[in-house]
Design a protein around this motif. Structure first.
Motif, PDB file in Angstrom:
ATOM      1  N   ASP A   1       0.811  -1.252  -0.170  1.00 58.44           N
ATOM      2  CA  ASP A   1      -0.086   0.023  -0.108  1.00 58.44           C
ATOM      3  C   ASP A   1       0.947   1.430  -0.265  1.00 58.44           C
ATOM      4  O   ASP A   1       0.649   2.226  -0.697  1.00 58.44           O
ATOM      5  N   GLN A   2       1.990   1.247   0.781  1.00 54.49           N
ATOM      6  CA  GLN A   2       2.943   2.500   0.692  1.00 54.49           C
ATOM      7  C   GLN A   2       3.656   2.597  -0.233  1.00 54.49           C
ATOM      8  O   GLN A   2       3.658   3.588  -1.027  1.00 54.49           O
ATOM      9  N   VAL A   3       4.192   1.461  -0.675  1.00 58.02           N
ATOM     10  CA  VAL A   3       4.999   1.516  -2.070  1.00 58.02           C
ATOM     11  C   VAL A   3       4.357   1.858  -3.167  1.00 58.02           C
ATOM     12  O   VAL A   3       4.745   2.976  -3.996  1.00 58.02           O
ATOM     13  N   ILE A   4       3.030   1.481  -3.526  1.00 62.36           N
ATOM     14  CA  ILE A   4       2.264   1.842  -4.786  1.00 62.36           C
ATOM     15  C   ILE A   4       1.879   3.286  -4.457  1.00 62.36           C
ATOM     16  O   ILE A   4       1.844   4.305  -5.740  1.00 62.36           O
ATOM     17  N   ALA A   5       1.500   3.767  -3.393  1.00 66.30           N
ATOM     18  CA  ALA A   5       1.093   4.927  -3.387  1.00 66.30           C
ATOM     19  C   ALA A   5       2.098   6.057  -3.382  1.00 66.30           C
ATOM     20  O   ALA A   5       1.944   7.120  -4.334  1.00 66.30           O
ATOM     21  N   GLN A   6       3.270   5.536  -2.991  1.00 65.88           N
ATOM     22  CA  GLN A   6       4.356   6.423  -3.387  1.00 65.88           C
ATOM     23  C   GLN A   6       4.675   6.744  -4.968  1.00 65.88           C
ATOM     24  O   GLN A   6       5.125   7.765  -5.312  1.00 65.88           O
ATOM     25  N   ALA A   7       4.445   5.537  -5.493  1.00 69.12           N
ATOM     26  CA  ALA A   7       4.898   5.578  -6.920  1.00 69.12           C
ATOM     27  C   ALA A   7       3.742   6.557  -7.695  1.00 69.12           C
ATOM     28  O   ALA A   7       4.169   6.912  -8.593  1.00 69.12           O
ATOM     29  N   VAL A   8       2.596   6.329  -7.269  1.00 68.60           N
ATOM     30  CA  VAL A   8       1.511   6.868  -8.062  1.00 68.60           C
ATOM     31  C   VAL A   8       1.695   8.679  -7.635  1.00 68.60           C
ATOM     32  O   VAL A   8       1.534   9.305  -8.388  1.00 68.60           O
ATOM     33  N   ALA A   9       2.138   8.781  -6.322  1.00 68.82           N
ATOM     34  CA  ALA A   9       2.266  10.079  -5.824  1.00 68.82           C
ATOM     35  C   ALA A   9       3.498  10.736  -6.824  1.00 68.82           C
ATOM     36  O   ALA A   9       3.331  11.982  -7.213  1.00 68.82           O
TER      37      ALA A   9
ATOM     38  N   ALA B   1     -10.301   3.753   5.091  1.00 74.13           N
ATOM     39  CA  ALA B   1      -9.266   4.581   5.562  1.00 74.13           C
ATOM     40  C   ALA B   1      -8.527   5.309   4.589  1.00 74.13           C
ATOM     41  O   ALA B   1      -8.503   4.811   3.260  1.00 74.13           O
ATOM     42  N   GLN B   2      -8.261   6.366   4.655  1.00 74.90           N
ATOM     43  CA  GLN B   2      -7.310   7.222   3.564  1.00 74.90           C
ATOM     44  C   GLN B   2      -5.940   7.906   4.172  1.00 74.90           C
ATOM     45  O   GLN B   2      -5.956   7.987   5.443  1.00 74.90           O
ATOM     46  N   ARG B   3      -5.054   8.107   3.263  1.00 76.96           N
ATOM     47  CA  ARG B   3      -3.832   8.891   3.618  1.00 76.96           C
ATOM     48  C   ARG B   3      -3.582   9.624   2.339  1.00 76.96           C
ATOM     49  O   ARG B   3      -3.415   9.115   1.200  1.00 76.96           O
ATOM     50  N   ARG B   4      -3.043  10.659   2.556  1.00 78.72           N
ATOM     51  CA  ARG B   4      -2.461  11.443   1.481  1.00 78.72           C
ATOM     52  C   ARG B   4      -1.043  11.775   1.229  1.00 78.72           C
ATOM     53  O   ARG B   4      -0.299  11.674   2.275  1.00 78.72           O
ATOM     54  N   PHE B   5      -0.670  11.465  -0.066  1.00 82.24           N
ATOM     55  CA  PHE B   5       0.810  11.396  -0.243  1.00 82.24           C
ATOM     56  C   PHE B   5       0.993  12.722  -1.368  1.00 82.24           C
ATOM     57  O   PHE B   5       0.588  12.919  -2.240  1.00 82.24           O
ATOM     58  N   ARG B   6       1.871  13.515  -0.805  1.00 83.25           N
ATOM     59  CA  ARG B   6       2.124  14.616  -1.551  1.00 83.25           C
ATOM     60  C   ARG B   6       3.195  14.430  -2.642  1.00 83.25           C
ATOM     61  O   ARG B   6       4.174  13.656  -2.285  1.00 83.25           O
ATOM     62  N   GLY B   7       2.916  15.025  -3.933  1.00 83.99           N
ATOM     63  CA  GLY B   7       3.878  14.767  -4.949  1.00 83.99           C
ATOM     64  C   GLY B   7       4.919  15.899  -4.838  1.00 83.99           C
ATOM     65  O   GLY B   7       4.520  16.910  -4.177  1.00 83.99           O
ATOM     66  N   LYS B   8       6.230  15.745  -5.359  1.00 80.56           N
ATOM     67  CA  LYS B   8       7.206  16.539  -5.441  1.00 80.56           C
ATOM     68  C   LYS B   8       7.498  17.011  -6.950  1.00 80.56           C
ATOM     69  O   LYS B   8       7.227  16.575  -7.793  1.00 80.56           O
ATOM     70  N   SER B   9       7.782  18.217  -6.968  1.00 80.06           N
ATOM     71  CA  SER B   9       7.995  19.068  -8.372  1.00 80.06           C
ATOM     72  C   SER B   9       7.259  18.769  -9.356  1.00 80.06           C
ATOM     73  O   SER B   9       7.585  18.236 -10.371  1.00 80.06           O
ATOM     74  N   GLY B  10       5.980  18.992  -9.109  1.00 79.47           N
ATOM     75  CA  GLY B  10       4.897  19.140  -9.970  1.00 79.47           C
ATOM     76  C   GLY B  10       4.325  17.613 -10.204  1.00 79.47           C
ATOM     77  O   GLY B  10       3.440  17.349 -11.039  1.00 79.47           O
ATOM     78  N   ALA B  11       4.791  16.577  -9.401  1.00 72.08           N
ATOM     79  CA  ALA B  11       4.364  15.362  -9.524  1.00 72.08           C
ATOM     80  C   ALA B  11       2.913  15.209  -8.847  1.00 72.08           C
ATOM     81  O   ALA B  11       2.382  16.079  -8.170  1.00 72.08           O
ATOM     82  N   PRO B  12       2.006  14.440  -9.224  1.00 72.30           N
ATOM     83  CA  PRO B  12       0.646  14.431  -8.961  1.00 72.30           C
ATOM     84  C   PRO B  12       0.260  14.156  -7.750  1.00 72.30           C
ATOM     85  O   PRO B  12      -0.846  14.511  -7.140  1.00 72.30           O
ATOM     86  N   GLY B  13       0.870  13.771  -6.895  1.00 73.43           N
ATOM     87  CA  GLY B  13       0.608  13.051  -5.433  1.00 73.43           C
ATOM     88  C   GLY B  13      -0.428  11.902  -5.547  1.00 73.43           C
ATOM     89  O   GLY B  13      -0.511  11.527  -6.460  1.00 73.43           O
ATOM     90  N   CYS B  14      -0.884  11.599  -4.225  1.00 73.52           N
ATOM     91  CA  CYS B  14      -1.844  10.429  -4.399  1.00 73.52           C
ATOM     92  C   CYS B  14      -2.704  10.354  -3.170  1.00 73.52           C
ATOM     93  O   CYS B  14      -2.183  10.931  -2.155  1.00 73.52           O
ATOM     94  N   ILE B  15      -3.802  10.113  -3.300  1.00 77.95           N
ATOM     95  CA  ILE B  15      -4.739   9.667  -2.239  1.00 77.95           C
ATOM     96  C   ILE B  15      -4.864   7.963  -2.017  1.00 77.95           C
ATOM     97  O   ILE B  15      -5.207   7.551  -3.151  1.00 77.95           O
ATOM     98  N   LEU B  16      -4.340   7.438  -1.047  1.00 76.39           N
ATOM     99  CA  LEU B  16      -4.555   6.058  -0.810  1.00 76.39           C
ATOM    100  C   LEU B  16      -5.962   5.891   0.043  1.00 76.39           C
ATOM    101  O   LEU B  16      -6.118   6.683   1.048  1.00 76.39           O
ATOM    102  N   HIS B  17      -6.673   5.059  -0.634  1.00 76.75           N
ATOM    103  CA  HIS B  17      -7.906   4.815  -0.072  1.00 76.75           C
ATOM    104  C   HIS B  17      -8.230   3.352   0.051  1.00 76.75           C
ATOM    105  O   HIS B  17      -8.148   2.591  -1.124  1.00 76.75           O
TER     106      HIS B  17
END
Length: 451
Positions: free
Chosen positions: A208-216, A334-350
């Motif tokens: 869950d964490q790694v996929i969310a980071q990759a999408v972010a 449950a949800q957690r938000r992952f911010r993107g960096k340098s214009g990356a899209p970020g991610c909502i994990l749900h």
């Protein structure tokens, strides 16, 4: 939980008493406070519960490591630490009005961490109950969250009543047609993935964490993943107390792995053949401008559509539950938000876990069910005597097998979400997740960061 100990500093023996108090917000979440008190006041405090925190300032993580140590991962844990310090600073007997103001200031000092499902008033009530428990006092008649009494209680009652009304209004609001998804789902190019093999509970937490980071980061497309559990588990929320939620000795004896996830909410009782779990990983913009209740409803919109198509009349029950029309709980999100960096899209994990079947006796042996939760009504349904009666698994709603439901939901997502297509979990993601499963989610320090 009341305990007594003595602390001897050579000349003076100080009596230390320990207590725990809980407060459940109607149509909201439970917050608990544990305290250690001496004759002068509170010397230690711990705050835990199944509340949610939307950490708007979460900028993600670096490789296999989270920022900081296991006890202060981000602003969500900094908020909890500040609330605990605020509790310790109070003088006993507590000035309830001043305490409430202090708690609100502590919350306001963390604008990037939105506390969801509980309130400053509930924290005050839980603390008063903890002190009363420690000092062998009975204050249930004067500080309940749903009855007239002290100023703090009256304010808490008003706050929870407002929350109750808002949640009921939201629950009664018109729902979109079950075969129509909102415009926000268009152009996601969603990849629908089913785990190719069973994965252990720590590996599932890591995926869950790694996929969310990759999408972010924009390295992975938006993804809907159906989990394949590799063993029975108790999955506790990010802010829950292990001891408060789980009989670990019994869990180990019955072959359950206890793991802590990265999102808030309550404990999940998982048996692979009895459970359906899915995760949605979408860009941050997907839920932009929505409040917490709207965000949960949107992210599960496809699931309600799929379940309706399978003949299962599931409904959204605020804040974050999937329920039967009569109010019985099928599952929770449950949800957690992952911010993107340098214009990356970020991610909502749900992510969502739904019960297909449930062994109520085993769950009751392993989970410690709060009496505070069980005394409240759910959408005007009479309060239940046990968690087993509150949960209404999918097998009570349909003759379909668990696998048929999963296949039906996946097929429905592919057919109704514009641009959706089958996908896979990249090998690079699996490698990172295996490393993180070992270094973090199998680590007792992480699991017991809130003892």
């Amino acid at each position: 939980m009341r305990q007594t100990e003595e602390r001897d500093d050579g000349m003076i023996t100080t009596r230390i008493v320990t207590g725990r108090g809980e407060c459940k917000t109607p149509n909201g979440k439970l917050v608990a406070v544990s305290v250690r008190c001496d004759d002068d006041g509170i010397v230690e405090a711990r705050l835990d519960g199944d509340f949610l925190i939307d950490d708007l300032g979460d900028h993600g993580h670096d490789g296999d490591h989270w920022r900081g140590d296991n006890h202060n991962d981000g602003d969500d844990m900094a908020l909890i630490a500040d609330l605990e310090r605020t509790i310790i600073r109070q003088h006993v007997p507590i000035d309830e009005s001043g305490f409430r103001d202090d708690v609100r200031r502590a919350i306001d000092d963390h604008p990037n961490s939105e506390l969801i499902g509980t309130t400053a008033d509930a924290i005050v009530v839980a603390t008063l109950r903890a002190i009363a428990d420690a000092r062998n006092m009975d204050i249930d008649s004067r500080d309940t969250a749903d009855g007239p009494a002290s100023p703090a209680t009256n304010n808490a009652s008003a706050a929870t009543a407002h929350s109750d009304s808002a949640a009921t209004a939201t629950a009664n609001a018109p729902h979109p047609a079950p075969d129509t998804l909102s415009d926000r789902w268009h152009d996601l190019a969603l990849h629908v993935v089913q785990d190719p093999q069973p994965y252990s509970p720590p590996m599932q937490m890591a995926l869950d964490q790694v996929i969310a980071q990759a999408v972010a980061a924009g390295d992975q497309p938006p993804t809907l993943r159906f989990w394949n559990w590799g063993g029975p588990a108790v999955v506790i929320g990010a802010y829950q107390s292990v001891d408060g939620e789980v009989d670990e000795v019994e869990a180990v004896r019955e072959g359950f792995t206890v793991v802590r996830r990265i999102t808030g909410g309550g404990a999940m009782f998982v048996r692979p053949d009895d459970t359906i779990t899915y995760s949605l990983y979408v860009p941050e913009s997907f839920t932009h401008g929505l409040d917490a209740v709207e965000s949960y409803r949107l992210c599960d919109e496809w699931a309600f559509s799929a379940l309706h198509a399978l003949g299962i009349p599931a409904v959204h029950q605020p804040i974050n539950d999937i329920a039967t029309p009569s109010g019985g709980k099928i599952g929770g999100a449950a949800q957690r938000r992952f911010r993107g960096k340098s214009g990356a899209p970020g991610c909502i994990l749900h992510h969502v876990t739904m019960a297909y079947r449930i062994d109520g006796e085993a769950m009751s042996r392993i989970l410690r069910i709060s009496k505070e939760k069980l005394k409240y009504k759910v959408n005007e349904v009479k309060a239940v005597a046990s968690a087993n009666k509150r949960v209404q698994p999918l097998a009570t709603q349909t003759a379909l097998s668990r696998d048929q439901i999963i296949r039906g939901m996946a097929d429905h997502a592919l057919a109704t979400i514009s641009g959706a297509r089958p996908g896979i979990i990249p090998d690079s993601v699996l490698v990172q997740a295996r490393s993180l499963a070992r270094s973090r989610f199998s680590d007792s320090d992480w699991t017991h960061r809130i003892p």
